[in-house]
Design an enzyme around this catalytic site. Sequence first.
Site, PDB file in Angstrom:
ATOM      1  N   GLY A 221      24.383 -15.136  26.208  1.00 29.17           N
ATOM      2  CA  GLY A 221      24.457 -16.579  26.378  1.00 29.17           C
ATOM      3  C   GLY A 221      23.123 -17.253  26.603  1.00 29.17           C
ATOM      4  O   GLY A 221      22.053 -16.644  26.529  1.00 29.17           O
ATOM      5  N   CYS A 246      15.473  -9.051  30.449  1.00 30.55           N
ATOM      6  CA  CYS A 246      16.121  -9.859  29.422  1.00 30.55           C
ATOM      7  C   CYS A 246      16.708 -11.158  30.012  1.00 30.55           C
ATOM      8  O   CYS A 246      15.964 -12.047  30.389  1.00 30.55           O
ATOM      9  CB  CYS A 246      17.172  -9.038  28.685  1.00 30.55           C
ATOM     10  SG  CYS A 246      17.525  -9.659  27.028  1.00 30.55           S
ATOM     11  N   GLN A 250      14.740 -14.294  32.013  1.00 32.53           N
ATOM     12  CA  GLN A 250      14.849 -15.720  31.706  1.00 32.53           C
ATOM     13  C   GLN A 250      15.341 -16.522  32.910  1.00 32.53           C
ATOM     14  O   GLN A 250      14.846 -17.627  33.184  1.00 32.53           O
ATOM     15  CB  GLN A 250      15.794 -15.908  30.513  1.00 32.53           C
ATOM     16  CG  GLN A 250      15.296 -15.255  29.235  1.00 32.53           C
ATOM     17  CD  GLN A 250      16.394 -15.049  28.208  1.00 32.53           C
ATOM     18  OE1 GLN A 250      17.560 -15.400  28.434  1.00 32.53           O
ATOM     19  NE2 GLN A 250      16.046 -14.445  27.079  1.00 32.53           N
ATOM     20  N   ASN A 288      16.753  -7.288  22.414  1.00 30.68           N
ATOM     21  CA  ASN A 288      17.982  -7.982  22.020  1.00 30.68           C
ATOM     22  C   ASN A 288      18.035  -9.310  22.755  1.00 30.68           C
ATOM     23  O   ASN A 288      18.552  -9.397  23.859  1.00 30.68           O
ATOM     24  CB  ASN A 288      19.217  -7.142  22.361  1.00 30.68           C
ATOM     25  CG  ASN A 288      20.494  -7.946  22.207  1.00 30.68           C
ATOM     26  OD1 ASN A 288      20.557  -8.893  21.441  1.00 30.68           O
ATOM     27  ND2 ASN A 288      21.513  -7.584  22.952  1.00 30.68           N
ATOM     28  N   HIS A 331      13.819  -4.274  26.679  1.00 29.07           N
ATOM     29  CA  HIS A 331      14.718  -3.350  27.379  1.00 29.07           C
ATOM     30  C   HIS A 331      14.039  -2.008  27.643  1.00 29.07           C
ATOM     31  O   HIS A 331      14.063  -1.116  26.792  1.00 29.07           O
ATOM     32  CB  HIS A 331      15.995  -3.131  26.562  1.00 29.07           C
ATOM     33  CG  HIS A 331      16.934  -4.284  26.611  1.00 29.07           C
ATOM     34  ND1 HIS A 331      18.029  -4.328  27.443  1.00 29.07           N
ATOM     35  CD2 HIS A 331      16.926  -5.460  25.950  1.00 29.07           C
ATOM     36  CE1 HIS A 331      18.662  -5.475  27.287  1.00 29.07           C
ATOM     37  NE2 HIS A 331      18.009  -6.180  26.383  1.00 29.07           N
ATOM     38  N   GLU A 333      15.045   0.349  29.371  1.00 29.05           N
ATOM     39  CA  GLU A 333      16.037   1.436  29.439  1.00 29.05           C
ATOM     40  C   GLU A 333      16.412   1.937  28.051  1.00 29.05           C
ATOM     41  O   GLU A 333      17.162   2.914  27.918  1.00 29.05           O
ATOM     42  CB  GLU A 333      17.292   0.960  30.185  1.00 29.05           C
ATOM     43  CG  GLU A 333      18.282   0.153  29.367  1.00 29.05           C
ATOM     44  CD  GLU A 333      17.838  -1.262  29.046  1.00 29.05           C
ATOM     45  OE1 GLU A 333      18.523  -1.961  28.267  1.00 29.05           O
ATOM     46  OE2 GLU A 333      16.796  -1.694  29.590  1.00 29.05           O
TER      47      GLU A 333
END
Length: 359
Positions: A221, A246, A250, A288, A331, A333
């Site tokens: 979102g 991520c 933000q 992503n 990311h 991970e």
Amino acid sequence: MEGLLYLEDGTVFLGKGFGFPKTSVGELVFNTSMTGYQEILTDPSYTGQIINFTYPLIGNYGITESENESNEIHAFGAIAKHICFEPSNYKSIDNIDQWLFNRKVPGLFEIDTRAVTRKIREFGAMKCVISNENISIADAKKLCEESMLRQDYMKTVGTKEMIHIPGNGPKVSVLDFGVKTNILNELKKRDCDVYLFPYNSTAQQLLSVNPDGLFLTNGPGDPKEATEAVNEIRLLLHKIPIFGICMGHQILAQAVGGTTYKMKYGHRGGNHGVFDKDTGRSIITSQNHGFAVNAESILLTGMEITHINLNDRTVEGMKHQSLPVFSVQFHPEAAPGPNDSSYLFDRFLTLMKGGTLHA
């Protein structure tokens, strides 16, 4: 099954259907990863999105029990050039067709995925309809025009109650916007004592377990919709070490007074180059995201930029100049993707043990 992909600008792609017979509306995005379709489709950050895979063959190693990033498929649909219905992998327990069918997710194949990707790159991510139910183009057009895309999925995809994952190391409160399993695995590898909290948790609740640090997860979102979380995190900036990834990155930017913006088509894949200013090294990262932090907006907030995307110079990481607070857009991970940046979890452990971000 016949398949149809209808884009909001009227473009139509015809192909064949697989998975569950269904019609869905979502945001059309593309992912450049060569492997990892199972992790991608089960990543909660993809909630509300229909994924166009640029790699031409999807499903060749089947579905295994160990590669899910959550308990369900969160993407609203999958698009591929070719689908492998007879996978070759001794660990495989299912093929991708049956897997999507069992989880009621539609798929299309025999689609020109390169043309779809070029369309997104030219005009940006857009609303679309995916259907393998033989609906007409006119019906798809009507559905696309009448449907609104939600932007607040980060409020609903995570845990609904606090979950404790015991460990003997530092105690971590994790604020769940749609966490990936491998993020929790990275914390468990370091023996962290993890408390996973739902989205609507207050600052007081996050501190109630006397944590050594606060972790802000990934999620789907528009980060501007997460106003409640921003307000609670703002209360914690001076109280506890914080690490965000991520969506967490933000939201942290907004908490310190910065802003975010929607990118034209985002970064999604396992091969994105990032420069780490603190180490002076470039790393390959898994990414992503469709939103980014406005670099100028954080200049007078006490934050400094630590990571830069080597392709488009967007902000990929930041840290506070005096507080034990940092975050990255990518990311570390992985899952799928390289492990170049897993050292960031060690950096978080250092902060929770009283260390500093500054040499």
